[in-house]
Design a protein around this motif. Sequence first.
Motif, short mmCIF file in Angstrom:
data_model
loop_
_atom_site.label_atom_id
_atom_site.label_comp_id
_atom_site.label_asym_id
_atom_site.label_seq_id
_atom_site.Cartn_x
_atom_site.Cartn_y
_atom_site.Cartn_z
N UNK B 37 0.83 -1.20 0.00
CA UNK B 37 0.00 0.00 0.00
C UNK B 37 0.86 1.24 0.00
N UNK B 38 0.26 2.34 -0.47
CA UNK B 38 0.98 3.61 -0.51
C UNK B 38 1.27 4.10 0.90
N UNK B 39 2.07 5.16 1.03
CA UNK B 39 2.33 5.75 2.35
C UNK B 39 1.01 6.19 2.98
N UNK B 40 0.81 5.76 4.22
CA UNK B 40 -0.42 6.15 4.91
C UNK B 40 -1.62 5.29 4.55
N UNK B 286 5.25 -3.47 -11.21
CA UNK B 286 4.95 -2.12 -10.77
C UNK B 286 3.63 -1.62 -11.37
N UNK B 287 3.42 -1.98 -12.63
CA UNK B 287 2.18 -1.53 -13.27
C UNK B 287 0.96 -2.20 -12.60
N UNK B 288 1.11 -3.49 -12.31
CA UNK B 288 0.01 -4.19 -11.64
C UNK B 288 -0.27 -3.53 -10.29
N UNK B 289 0.83 -3.24 -9.57
CA UNK B 289 0.67 -2.63 -8.25
C UNK B 289 -0.02 -1.26 -8.36
N UNK B 290 0.43 -0.49 -9.34
CA UNK B 290 -0.16 0.84 -9.51
C UNK B 290 -1.64 0.74 -9.83
N UNK B 295 -5.71 5.49 -6.68
CA UNK B 295 -7.13 5.80 -6.85
C UNK B 295 -7.42 6.06 -8.32
N UNK B 296 -8.67 5.94 -8.73
CA UNK B 296 -9.01 6.06 -10.14
C UNK B 296 -8.57 7.39 -10.74
N UNK B 297 -8.79 8.47 -9.98
CA UNK B 297 -8.45 9.77 -10.56
C UNK B 297 -6.93 9.90 -10.71
N UNK B 298 -6.17 9.26 -9.78
CA UNK B 298 -4.71 9.33 -9.90
C UNK B 298 -4.25 8.57 -11.13
N UNK B 299 -4.91 7.42 -11.39
CA UNK B 299 -4.54 6.62 -12.54
C UNK B 299 -4.66 7.44 -13.81
N UNK B 300 -5.78 8.19 -13.90
CA UNK B 300 -5.97 9.03 -15.06
C UNK B 300 -4.88 10.08 -15.16
N UNK B 301 -4.54 10.70 -14.03
CA UNK B 301 -3.59 11.79 -14.04
C UNK B 301 -2.18 11.33 -14.43
N UNK B 302 -1.90 10.06 -14.16
CA UNK B 302 -0.55 9.59 -14.38
C UNK B 302 -0.26 9.27 -15.84
N UNK B 303 -1.31 9.09 -16.62
CA UNK B 303 -1.08 8.63 -17.99
C UNK B 303 -0.56 9.73 -18.89
#
Lengths: 275, 303
Positions: B37-40, B286-290, B295-303
């Motif tokens: 899991x991510x930090x926190x 790493x991709x599977x983990x990500x 979160x869904x909105x983060x996934x969008x932002x990262x692309x």
Amino acid sequence: MRSVLAIAQYEIQIGVRNRWVVLASVILFVFALLLVLLGSAPSGATKADGLSVVVASLSTLTVYLVPLIALLLSYDAIAGEIDRGTLQLTLACPVSRGEVLLGKFLGHLVVLAIAILIGYGVAGAIGFYFGENTDTTGLVDLGRLIATSIALGGTFIAIGYVASASVRQTGTAAALAVAIWLFAVVLYDLALLGALLVNPEGAFAKTIFPYLLLANPADAFRLFNLTTLDAGVPTGLAAGSSGLPISTHLAILSPFIWMIAGLAVSSLILRRVQP
Amino acid sequence: MKMILDTSGVSKNFKSVEALRDVSISIAPGERVALLGHNGAGKTTLLRIVLGFLRMDEGTVEINGHAPGSAAARRLVSYLPESVAFPKMLTGREIVSYYAKLKGVAKDEVMPTLEKVDLVDAADRRCGTYSKGMRQRLGLAQALVGQPQLLLLDEPTTGLDPVSRQRFYTLLSDIADKGTAVLLSSHGLSELEAKTDRVAILRDGRLVADAPLPELQLAAKLPIRIRIQSTTEDVEQVHNRFGGKRINGAAVEFVCAQPEKMERLSAISELGGAVTDVDVSSPSLDEVYRYFSLRDEQKGADK
Ligand SMILES: Nc1ncnc2c1ncn2[C@@H]1O[C@H](COP(=O)(O)OP(=O)(O)OP(=O)(O)O)[C@@H](O)[C@H]1O
Ligand SMILES: [Mg+2]
């Protein structure tokens, strides 16, 4: 019980290894030797045992020095272990929190006892061999002083645990420990003295003052040692005990009551601590 | 099978922070589970609840049927916290001996334990002189001594070099083979090097995955990347056939879903001489983990 001893042994190991024992012994020895040298100056006026005179001044030294050393030894005990994460390790093992506290107390008490025995013992031995007019009564007085000093140290170790268990940061615990020392051995006496000076013959001096003296473990310790000394030694403070409702020998109970109270309160607080 | 650790519906709030929400996870004896899991995300919080240091707001936790923090539970559990500073003046051997005594373990288990973590040579040196990795391994030795039934390790591989990390996972398999269950937290799948039986992923205090790694890879449905090396003459034809994007004038790269993989590959082989090389890359750990941990909105932002 096995865990209590293991924890005590660990604390002693740490105390020896980080030079705590040596440092405390040297400090106590240097101050005690100073008093021995001053006390053995030929006075001629008193017929008291030379060593007993030294013990009188040593008991005043104890009141300042031993609580300070005891608090410095104990303030870190719980807050410091939370800080460093080691309390989690200890409490993940099958030991109760009471056992942890008791083990630490025994360990710290032994560390302090070694320092007092070495510091006062060596200085006292020097006073005995090189002083004038020394006898076995002086040795008995010295032995009593050492034993009660260790008890007084135990009292302030226990009080230090209360400070250490109440806060999560070592720095805060240290500040709290210094405040306790300042209050118990400096401000308290000053306040009592001030009140006495204002009204030396009033009701306060006669009725309340003796109880207040007993209530402070450090004052009670001094009262016990000074009044128990051979009557030939002139001590100022003994006069204050005239209004005491109990024999001054019982004054020594005060540090022990505080010690038990300190251990009880800190173990209650420790129960709620999240490591 | 009787579970050594059983948590169900565990929730924990710190004032306004929702650290854990309805977390249910079970571990059987001998099982190795990675908690990611991510930090926190709540990893440390979950471990501290299992140890009985924190009280949960809702849910139940049982360690072989015992309440967390009870003497019976603590006899079964060992813990390695995220960060711990041992007394600097004591030696590694003294420190492990101390915890062995607290756990009621015989003295002659101390050296074999230090040997497991490769600290025999440094056993009689003060731990203040240890390197970061050595201190981490000393912490591990402290947790290993006495053959616990459940090992809780909070980020055990931070500070370990690749060789030590390799040794750590080998050690973990040996321990698990003897029936000890292991729950270890970590930050990424790639760190684990696929050395655990199951992977549980926390996201903002919720358990979003709890399955063996291959299952997670399938469930993520991440596209496969195929790169075709062609010639300058034929690259146009290849690009028309498969789409995707052209790279370096002679290569084409496109993605396809897992079920279409074989169909695409046979289509590629039909092209014969127009294709000089094919490179197929499955989604990285790493991709599977990500996929699971962001979160869904983060996934969008990262692309
Ligand atoms: N004692 C506490 N008081 C208040 N909030 C806390 C406390 N402990 C944890 N939290 C909060 O709970 C959440 C989860 O924290 P936790 O330490 O479990 O995360 P983690 O997954 O271990 O993260 P990391 O990977 O950074 O170690 C965080 O938002 C954190 O701020
Ligand atoms: Mg954490």
